[in-house]
Structure formats: C-alpha cells, structure tokens
Design a protein around this motif. Structure first.
Motif, PDB file in Angstrom:
ATOM      1  N   THR A 213       0.831  -1.212   0.000  1.00  0.00           N
ATOM      2  CA  THR A 213       0.000   0.000   0.000  1.00  0.00           C
ATOM      3  C   THR A 213       0.861   1.256   0.000  1.00  0.00           C
ATOM      4  O   THR A 213       0.594   2.208  -0.742  1.00  0.00           O
ATOM      5  N   THR A 214       1.904   1.260   0.829  1.00  0.00           N
ATOM      6  CA  THR A 214       2.792   2.431   0.881  1.00  0.00           C
ATOM      7  C   THR A 214       3.438   2.678  -0.468  1.00  0.00           C
ATOM      8  O   THR A 214       3.519   3.826  -0.939  1.00  0.00           O
ATOM      9  N   LEU A 215       3.919   1.616  -1.115  1.00  0.00           N
ATOM     10  CA  LEU A 215       4.540   1.751  -2.432  1.00  0.00           C
ATOM     11  C   LEU A 215       3.537   2.281  -3.453  1.00  0.00           C
ATOM     12  O   LEU A 215       3.860   3.155  -4.269  1.00  0.00           O
ATOM     13  N   ALA A 216       2.308   1.776  -3.384  1.00  0.00           N
ATOM     14  CA  ALA A 216       1.280   2.236  -4.326  1.00  0.00           C
ATOM     15  C   ALA A 216       0.963   3.720  -4.119  1.00  0.00           C
ATOM     16  O   ALA A 216       0.784   4.473  -5.084  1.00  0.00           O
ATOM     17  N   LEU A 217       0.898   4.139  -2.871  1.00  0.00           N
ATOM     18  CA  LEU A 217       0.618   5.551  -2.597  1.00  0.00           C
ATOM     19  C   LEU A 217       1.765   6.438  -3.090  1.00  0.00           C
ATOM     20  O   LEU A 217       1.525   7.536  -3.626  1.00  0.00           O
ATOM     21  N   ARG A 218       2.994   5.980  -2.928  1.00  0.00           N
ATOM     22  CA  ARG A 218       4.124   6.766  -3.434  1.00  0.00           C
ATOM     23  C   ARG A 218       4.114   6.831  -4.958  1.00  0.00           C
ATOM     24  O   ARG A 218       4.482   7.855  -5.544  1.00  0.00           O
ATOM     25  N   LYS A 219       3.685   5.736  -5.572  1.00  0.00           N
ATOM     26  CA  LYS A 219       3.527   5.737  -7.031  1.00  0.00           C
ATOM     27  C   LYS A 219       2.448   6.742  -7.433  1.00  0.00           C
ATOM     28  O   LYS A 219       2.607   7.496  -8.397  1.00  0.00           O
ATOM     29  N   ALA A 220       1.352   6.781  -6.683  1.00  0.00           N
ATOM     30  CA  ALA A 220       0.262   7.706  -6.973  1.00  0.00           C
ATOM     31  C   ALA A 220       0.731   9.153  -6.839  1.00  0.00           C
ATOM     32  O   ALA A 220       0.438   9.999  -7.696  1.00  0.00           O
ATOM     33  N   VAL A 221       1.462   9.443  -5.766  1.00  0.00           N
ATOM     34  CA  VAL A 221       1.967  10.807  -5.557  1.00  0.00           C
ATOM     35  C   VAL A 221       2.924  11.198  -6.684  1.00  0.00           C
ATOM     36  O   VAL A 221       2.896  12.331  -7.177  1.00  0.00           O
ATOM     37  N   HIS A 222       3.768  10.247  -7.099  1.00  0.00           N
ATOM     38  CA  HIS A 222       4.688  10.513  -8.212  1.00  0.00           C
ATOM     39  C   HIS A 222       3.906  10.891  -9.472  1.00  0.00           C
ATOM     40  O   HIS A 222       4.270  11.854 -10.173  1.00  0.00           O
ATOM     41  N   ARG A 223       2.822  10.138  -9.745  1.00  0.00           N
ATOM     42  CA  ARG A 223       2.025  10.448 -10.949  1.00  0.00           C
ATOM     43  C   ARG A 223       1.339  11.798 -10.817  1.00  0.00           C
ATOM     44  O   ARG A 223       1.252  12.565 -11.796  1.00  0.00           O
ATOM     45  N   ILE A 224       0.880  12.131  -9.634  1.00  0.00           N
ATOM     46  CA  ILE A 224       0.239  13.431  -9.417  1.00  0.00           C
ATOM     47  C   ILE A 224       1.244  14.558  -9.642  1.00  0.00           C
ATOM     48  O   ILE A 224       0.927  15.574 -10.274  1.00  0.00           O
ATOM     49  N   ARG A 225       2.465  14.355  -9.155  1.00  0.00           N
ATOM     50  CA  ARG A 225       3.489  15.397  -9.301  1.00  0.00           C
ATOM     51  C   ARG A 225       3.957  15.557 -10.749  1.00  0.00           C
ATOM     52  O   ARG A 225       4.492  16.605 -11.113  1.00  0.00           O
ATOM     53  N   GLN A 226       3.732  14.521 -11.547  1.00  0.00           N
ATOM     54  CA  GLN A 226       4.040  14.650 -12.976  1.00  0.00           C
ATOM     55  C   GLN A 226       3.073  15.605 -13.671  1.00  0.00           C
ATOM     56  O   GLN A 226       3.377  16.116 -14.745  1.00  0.00           O
TER      57      GLN A 226
END
Length: 586
Positions: free
Chosen positions: A29-42
C-alpha cells in the motif's frame, strides 16, 4: 536494504502496467501511494485523479489514513480512494439509461434483496428465477442489486467507447488493491480500462479467501500477468505491520504447516474447557481481553486503540456479542463493542422503528398496524425461514387493510405500541427517540415485537456512524417531526454501506474472519471453538469441505492472524487438538 529501495524506485518510475506481490505488512500500500503521488506530481489535467480501488470500506479507510502520511493535502485531493462498489455505482447511476434502465436508479440494498428473494442463496433451486427477476428490477424499475454493479458497468464500457475513454481520461492511473480477489466482472472492467489507462495491481496469493465466490480463483494473478504483461515485483515477506513481533512468521508457518517447536514473540494463548452445552463466554472473553491489554501495554508501552475478536461465523459473533453485552444474571457491566455480522434482518427491523417514528393519525390506525406487520414480515423473510408464519403475517396485514377487525395478540400489541408512542411526544433527539421506540416494542411483551427489539439491539444503529442520526435530525429540523424517517434511514444506510462510509472504527469490534480482511488492529483475539457434529468434536478453524492438509482453512486462519499489529491471543479449547496448530508452541 539498498536493493529493496532500488526496486521501489524502479516501480515508482515505471511507465508500464505494474504487478506488486507481497505478504501482509510488506509495504504494498505504501509503495502504491508513493507511485500515486509521483504520478500526481508529474501533472494532472483539471478533473483528473489517481484512482485507488479496494473491496472493503475498512481497507479504504486504512488507505486514506496512510495517504495522509505519504501526500500533502493538495496531493491527497487528487487521490480518489473508493470501493469497487462506489466506483461502479458512480458510473452506473449516470449512464445506466444507456442499457434501457430508467433514468433514475436506486440501490437495492442487500437486506431488501434478501427480503424480496426470501433469503435464497446461489445453490438454492429458485436462484435462476431470482437472477431473472433481479435483472427485471434493474431494467424496468431501476433498482440495482450490488452484484449487478460490475456486470452492468461492464456492459456500458463495452458498448460505449466514448464512455470508456471518458473514464480512462479521468483516471490515468488506476491502483487495484487485493487484485487476487477480483471477480470476473470486476476484473473485466479493469481489463477494459487498462487498454487506455495505466494499472497497478497489488496482490497476495496467500490471502485469497474469497475463492469460494463465483469467478474468484487462484488463476487471477496468472491472468493479470498474461493480459497486462506488467512489470512485476515481489516484496516477499517483509513485515512493516508488526515488525517487532513474530506474528507474520506464525501466520506463514500456519499457512505452510510448519511446526517450529518454539514460542512466537507477540503470540499467546488462553486455554479453556469446552464444556457442554456451552463455555462461560462472558468470563472467558473478559479474561482474554485483560490478558491482551496487558500484553500490548508491556510490548508497546501504550494502551491499544483497536482490538478485534475474530470468530468463525456470524452465529459465533452474535454469541460473543451477547456475552459482552452482559445478557444474563450476575455477569457484570456490558463491555462496549461494535458487532459486524449479517445485518439483513436487523436493518429491515430498523425500518419498522423508523416507521414508528413517523407522524401518525388515529384514524389511520388499522393501516399503520398493517404496514407494521408488512415490515415485520419483510424482516423475517430476509432470513429465508418461517415461510408459513411470514405468509400468515402478510395475509393478516391484507385483512387489516380491507377493514377486518383482527383480535390476535400481534395486532393488540401494535395498537398498544402506537398508543404508547402517541402519549409520549418525540423530542427531536434521534438517539433518545429511537430508544423510546425500542422500549415500546420491548414493553409490549409480544414475541414478534420482542424479536424486533432484539434485532435493534444487535444493530446498535447509532454506532454505525453519525449518518442515521444526522439524517433523522435533518427531518426534525426541517419539519419539527420525523416526516420521512424510513427514507432518511435508507439514504443513510446506502451512504454507510457503499458511497462514502469509510471511517475507521476505534475500540473493540467483533466479526468473523472473512469480514476482517483488509482491516488491522493493535490486538486480536481469535476464538477457536469445539465444533460438535454427528461425526464427533472438531475444530472450528477447519473450514467446511476442506480436506487435509486444509489449504482453505490455513489461508483463512492466516488472514485472521495477520490482522494483529502488536499482539495476537488465541482463545483455545483444551480439546480437540486443532490439526492446523498441532505441535505449535504458543
């Protein structure tokens, strides 16, 4: 450690579909949330968000909690964390008319479906006919059963490339939690969206406990690999949920039938005699809670915020709840808790309570009594039992509407309840007025009304959240009375069950192990019972029709074990020996 960090960085930067495998607490879950934040910051376009789908409201609440730690407030606003049901409902209610359904759709809540179908299951003779009726209810009346959400959305996405593109455009990244348990219709929709959005699946094959449901099976992860051709990583058994204990180790050993021969840190047991006809659960549970609290304080240095008592089935959950509610003589004060169980009869009984809150006119007494009888019949019908008694109730209600004066006890008791409530005006405090209704039902002494009052005890309606109370209060504020209490109740329950009821529940909770999936608690008590049958006494941990080496039972027990963050206590009978735990030192 460096390799693990590099692996996570690769996942976050990956532009392909992704499959992340890992055990409980491994950090999926933590990894998925960090992936989500990365996509948002893109960068996202106006109206876009990263979609995070999970099965249970409890899991959604847990993910939302974790998101607070992994994202800023602005970034969190770009995360759409939903259950599958809420996501599919959003699409269906806006576009269901394209399938020939009425423009305005309503949810056929599970309790209403059980009442309409007389509580039948998919292995009953009448199930095919009910499927036809359920489809008719959708297409002609706009009433949609939960099980049809995903199927109907699939029909929409297949028939409209414009709608498919619109949903994909809104969610350029879709994260699927517990992907191993997606049903065929749910997975079909993810597969359609994967043609136009990036998909990240989180899965743990060993936690697949819904494989008894149609379309759910061990082949799902293989299908994900084949269809998505994802970048796949396995986080293995890294444990971030209970890192200072051996809870996960014990869960894995139980799953694999490994006998370590030494105690596990963070695991204890309390043995009891499984006396016939029943153990003293009131005493046992209180003693177990005392020991669990003491263990957690010793390990963590603080009081636990969440505790769960996990059992094998709904009947056992009710039994444990009754024990903690101090039902019976000389048992002490009740222990506050939240009970999770099959609430169909209780929720329909709540509709009778809501009806009794609504304004009444004395000249309509016969119709009000008939309506009450119909509501009682609907609640009983949800159980699939007492069909003759239900038919009699319905017939008597019809006679009342036709002007016949019935002198049966139920009619007399309902008349007395209506008089009692009319003589004590409601206050506008929903909790107080609800208790007044329940008191009037119980005070009648009539068996059917006592059953309703008992169901309201089980429901503990106002501990399900503030929505029911708020909805009833809104009725009172607007009109000075509970004008449409039943409508307010139904709307609140729909929100609670599907749309946005994602609050994490603190305190003590009781549920079966299936309902615990996706949840986590500071401490867990798992109750093993001596299960008596014609074949002798067996262990309640052994699932029905599960043969040695008991793979389904082991997977389910592992789920229960790994719900604990700090300490797990097994409430264990002295006999029979459990084949899943044979030889383990606890």
């Amino acid at each position: 450690m460096t390799e693990a960090r590099d692996l996570r960085d690769t996942v976050i930067a990956c532009e392909k579909h992704i499959l992340v495998l890992g055990g409980p607490g491994s950090g999926k879950t933590t990894l998925a949330l960090r992936k989500a934040v990365h996509r948002i910051r893109q960068g996202l376009l106006p109206g876009q968000s990263v979609l995070f789908l999970s099965f249970s409201r409890a899991a959604v609440a847990r993910i939302a909690d974790a998101a607070k730690l992994e994202s800023t407030t602005q970034e969190k606003d770009c995360l759409s964390i939903q259950t599958f049901h809420s996501f599919f409902w959003t699409i269906l209610k806006a576009h269901g008319y394209l399938l020939g359904a009425p423009t305005k759709l309503s949810i056929l809540l599970p309790q209403d479906e059980k009442a309409l179908s007389a509580g039948i299951d998919d292995d009953d003779v009448g199930w095919p006919a009910w499927l036809v009726e359920r489809d008719r209810l959708f297409r002609e009346e706009g009433r949609v059963a939960f099980d049809l959400f995903a199927t109907n959305v699939g029909d929409l996405l297949k028939s409209s490339s414009y709608l498919l593109q619109s949903v994909a455009d809104k969610h350029p990244l879709i994260i699927v939690d517990e992907a191993q348990d997606t049903s065929e219709p749910a997975w079909g929709n993810i597969q359609l969206l994967a043609s136009r959005s990036r998909v990240m699946c989180l899965a743990d094959q060993e936690q697949q406990i819904f494989d008894f449901l149609p379309g759910v099976g061990p082949e799902r992860i293989s299908v994900i690999r084949q269809v998505l051709q994802p970048f796949a990583v396995d986080l293995g058994t890294q444990n971030h949920r209970s890192p200072n204990s051996e809870i996960l180790c014990f869960g894995n050993d139980t799953l694999n039938g490994v006998v370590r021969g030494a105690p596990y840190q963070g695991i204890s047991q309390l043995m009891y005699r499984p006396e016939n006809p029943t153990p003293n659960w009131n005493h046992l549970l209180r003693r177990a809670l005392k020991e669990l609290y003491g263990s957690i304080i010793a390990q963590a240095g603080a009081m636990p915020g969440t505790i769960a008592i996990l059992v094998g089935n709904n009947r056992s959950a009710l039994r444990m709840s009754n024990a903690l509610n101090a039902l019976g003589p000389n048992v002490g004060k009740a222990v506050q808790h939240k009970l999770h169980f099959d609430e169909a009869e209780s929720l329909l009984s709540a509709r009778l309570a809501a009806f009794l809150l609504e304004p009444k006119k004395s000249e309509n007494e016969a119709f009000d009594i008939a309506s009450s009888m119909d509501l009682i019949a609907a609640a009983r019908n949800a159980t699939g039992q007492a069909k003759a008694a239900i038919a009699t109730l319905k017939a008597q209600a019809l006679q009342m509407r036709q002007g016949k004066q019935l002198k049966i006890n139920l009619v007399k008791a309902l008349r007395g309840v209506l008089v009692t409530l009319s003589e004590s005006p409601f206050t506008g405090d929903p909790a107080y007025d609800w208790l007044a209704v329940k008191g009037a039902l119980r005070g009648s002494g009539q068996s059917e009304l006592l059953r309703v009052a008992d169901q309201l005890d089980y429901l503990v309606a106002f501990k399900r959240g503030h929505r029911i109370s708020a909805a009833l209060a809104a009725e009172w504020i607007r009109d000075g009375k509970y004008t449409n209490a039943r409508g307010a109740l139904d709307q609140a329950l729909a929100q609670e069950q599907i749309l946005d009821g994602v609050e994490a529940i603190p305190g003590l909770q009781i549920m079966n192990i299936h309902k615990a999936k996706g949840k986590q608690f500071d401490g867990v008590i798992i109750v093993r019972e001596a299960k008596r049958s014609a074949n002798g006494v067996g262990s309640s941990f052994v699932w029905r029709d599960d043969d040695p080496p008991y793979p389904k039972s082991r997977r389910l027990l592992r789920v229960g074990i790994t719900r604990a963050r700090t300490h797990l206590l097994l409430l264990n009978p002295l006999w029979p020996v459990c084949p899943l735990l044979k030889g383990q030192q606890l």
